[in-house]
Design a protein around this motif. Structure first.
Motif, PDB file in Angstrom:
ATOM      1  N   GLY A   1      -0.324  -6.301  -2.916  1.00 21.29           N
ATOM      2  CA  GLY A   1       0.637  -6.795  -3.906  1.00 21.29           C
ATOM      3  C   GLY A   1       0.059  -6.768  -5.313  1.00 21.29           C
ATOM      4  O   GLY A   1      -0.726  -5.879  -5.648  1.00 21.29           O
ATOM      5  N   VAL A   2       0.446  -7.770  -6.096  1.00 19.54           N
ATOM      6  CA  VAL A   2       0.034  -7.796  -7.510  1.00 19.54           C
ATOM      7  C   VAL A   2      -0.909  -8.967  -7.777  1.00 19.54           C
ATOM      8  O   VAL A   2      -1.047  -9.859  -6.938  1.00 19.54           O
ATOM      9  CB  VAL A   2       1.275  -7.906  -8.442  1.00 19.54           C
ATOM     10  N   ASP A   3      -1.563  -8.931  -8.953  1.00 22.60           N
ATOM     11  CA  ASP A   3      -2.407 -10.044  -9.398  1.00 22.60           C
ATOM     12  C   ASP A   3      -3.549 -10.304  -8.403  1.00 22.60           C
ATOM     13  O   ASP A   3      -3.763 -11.454  -7.997  1.00 22.60           O
ATOM     14  CB  ASP A   3      -1.507 -11.288  -9.575  1.00 22.60           C
ATOM     15  N   ILE A   4      -4.219  -9.258  -8.012  1.00 19.31           N
ATOM     16  CA  ILE A   4      -5.246  -9.366  -6.968  1.00 19.31           C
ATOM     17  C   ILE A   4      -6.647  -9.490  -7.578  1.00 19.31           C
ATOM     18  O   ILE A   4      -7.095  -8.614  -8.319  1.00 19.31           O
ATOM     19  CB  ILE A   4      -5.188  -8.142  -6.012  1.00 19.31           C
ATOM     20  N   SER A   5      -7.315 -10.537  -7.220  1.00 15.03           N
ATOM     21  CA  SER A   5      -8.665 -10.799  -7.755  1.00 15.03           C
ATOM     22  C   SER A   5      -9.679  -9.913  -7.037  1.00 15.03           C
ATOM     23  O   SER A   5      -9.435  -9.455  -5.911  1.00 15.03           O
ATOM     24  CB  SER A   5      -9.027 -12.266  -7.524  1.00 15.03           C
ATOM     25  N   PRO A   6     -10.854  -9.699  -7.655  1.00 13.66           N
ATOM     26  CA  PRO A   6     -11.915  -8.931  -6.983  1.00 13.66           C
ATOM     27  C   PRO A   6     -12.228  -9.501  -5.597  1.00 13.66           C
ATOM     28  O   PRO A   6     -12.382  -8.754  -4.632  1.00 13.66           O
ATOM     29  CB  PRO A   6     -13.114  -9.089  -7.935  1.00 13.66           C
ATOM     30  N   GLU A   7     -12.260 -10.828  -5.503  1.00 14.13           N
ATOM     31  CA  GLU A   7     -12.593 -11.469  -4.221  1.00 14.13           C
ATOM     32  C   GLU A   7     -11.570 -11.111  -3.140  1.00 14.13           C
ATOM     33  O   GLU A   7     -11.929 -10.858  -1.996  1.00 14.13           O
ATOM     34  CB  GLU A   7     -12.643 -13.004  -4.371  1.00 14.13           C
ATOM     35  N   ARG A   8     -10.287 -11.093  -3.539  1.00 10.01           N
ATOM     36  CA  ARG A   8      -9.255 -10.780  -2.528  1.00 10.01           C
ATOM     37  C   ARG A   8      -9.331  -9.323  -2.095  1.00 10.01           C
ATOM     38  O   ARG A   8      -9.102  -8.988  -0.942  1.00 10.01           O
ATOM     39  CB  ARG A   8      -7.861 -11.112  -3.082  1.00 10.01           C
ATOM     40  N   PHE A   9      -9.659  -8.428  -3.045  1.00 10.38           N
ATOM     41  CA  PHE A   9      -9.818  -7.015  -2.667  1.00 10.38           C
ATOM     42  C   PHE A   9     -10.947  -6.888  -1.639  1.00 10.38           C
ATOM     43  O   PHE A   9     -10.814  -6.215  -0.618  1.00 10.38           O
ATOM     44  CB  PHE A   9     -10.158  -6.157  -3.898  1.00 10.38           C
ATOM     45  N   ILE A  10     -12.054  -7.576  -1.933  1.00 10.55           N
ATOM     46  CA  ILE A  10     -13.233  -7.456  -1.060  1.00 10.55           C
ATOM     47  C   ILE A  10     -12.935  -8.023   0.329  1.00 10.55           C
ATOM     48  O   ILE A  10     -13.248  -7.414   1.349  1.00 10.55           O
ATOM     49  CB  ILE A  10     -14.446  -8.135  -1.726  1.00 10.55           C
TER      50      ILE A  10
END
Ligand code: B1M
Length: 207
Positions: free
Chosen positions: A121-130
């Motif tokens: 989705g949108v507004d994704i933090s580096p932590e959430r990607f990892i």
């Protein structure tokens, strides 16, 4: 015909946009051209008007919603049939950025190219990607950004990827209107794609 799609989109007339898209398809126009020369061209004019303060956020949102509905009609024609998955990817729009139309198109084209797509989705933090890369064991991270102010989040995410130890095994692709090949090189991304079709091709060739 492209101009009638653009005009109807600018009038925020959903019914007319849908009718024009169907008529274009009936007259054998190519779905990719209808998308690029009609709908995306129309959104570019929306962007210009937004910049000049001739259109405001609620109207831009309505235009985006209409675009989404029209893309649903084109979707079966834009995508190839793909039965087996040829690799996993994680995709999302970076933190601070809420634009998702281009990212959704990329996800759609990648799915149709046989990739297993995990769209965060949108507004994704580096932590959430990892976290998502770990959870899904994906080997490609795709980041989209539409704002010059959120582009640096791509670099922040790559830095976080290095810190997490995942950078050695995960390839990074970036894209979005303000992103360029030069910028991709500058931040150490592995690939850049200017549009959804080439993003899908690039992801396939990375896999
Ligand atoms: Co915004 N917005 N917006 N907006 N918006 C732009 C991007 C802007 C250029 C308009 C303008 O001023 N001319 C401008 C950015 C200026 C800049 O940074 N230089 C802008 C601004 C300023 C803003 C706000 C700050 C406005 C405000 O609040 N004052 C605000 C920011 C909100 C936020 O994100 N935090 C904002 C808000 C919004 C809406 C929410 C109202 C809405 C988004 C709705 C949604 O996405 N669901 C919106 C919209 C619709 C636009 C425009 C008009 C259209 C974007 C779009 O969907 N284009 C846009 C103007 C424009 O782009 N001409 C604008 C169609 C889409 C298919 O293209 O996303 O570029 P695009 O995707 C392309 C390629 O870039 C590529 O593939 C697609 C084509 O196949 N691609 C990738 C995309 N991601 C990729 C990833 C890849 C590879 C390729 O690999 C991973």
């Amino acid at each position: 015909m492209y101009q009638s799609i653009i005009d109807a989109l600018l009038d925020l007339d959903e019914e007319k946009v849908i009718i024009c898209v169907r008529q274009a398809l009936e007259s054998q126009m190519n779905a990719g051209d209808i998308l690029n020369r009609g709908l995306i061209a129309g959104m570019d004019v929306v962007g210009d008007r937004m910049e000049k303060e001739e259109m405001f956020i609620p109207e831009v949102l309505k235009a985006a919603k209409i675009m989404g509905a029209a893309v649903q009609i084109l979707k079966p024609l834009l995508t190839e049939d793909s039965s087996s998955s040829k690799g996993r990817i994680v995709i999302g729009t970076v933190k601070g950025d809420l634009h998702d139309i281009g990212k959704n198109l990329c996800a759609m084209m990648m799915e149709s190219a046989g990739l297993e797509v995990h769209d965060l989705g949108v507004d994704i933090s580096p932590e959430r990607f990892i976290e998502a890369l770990r959870k899904t064991d994906s080997k490609i991270l795709c980041m989209s950004a539409l704002l010059t102010t959120t582009m640096p989040m791509m670099k922040r995410t790559i830095d976080a990827l290095v810190e997490s130890g995942l950078r050695k095994t995960v390839k990074v692709m970036v894209g979005g209107a303000p992103v360029t090949q030069n910028y991709a090189n500058e931040i150490g991304a592995d690939a850049y794609a200017p549009d959804a079709g080439s993003a899908a091709k690039a992801a396939r060739s990375i896999i």
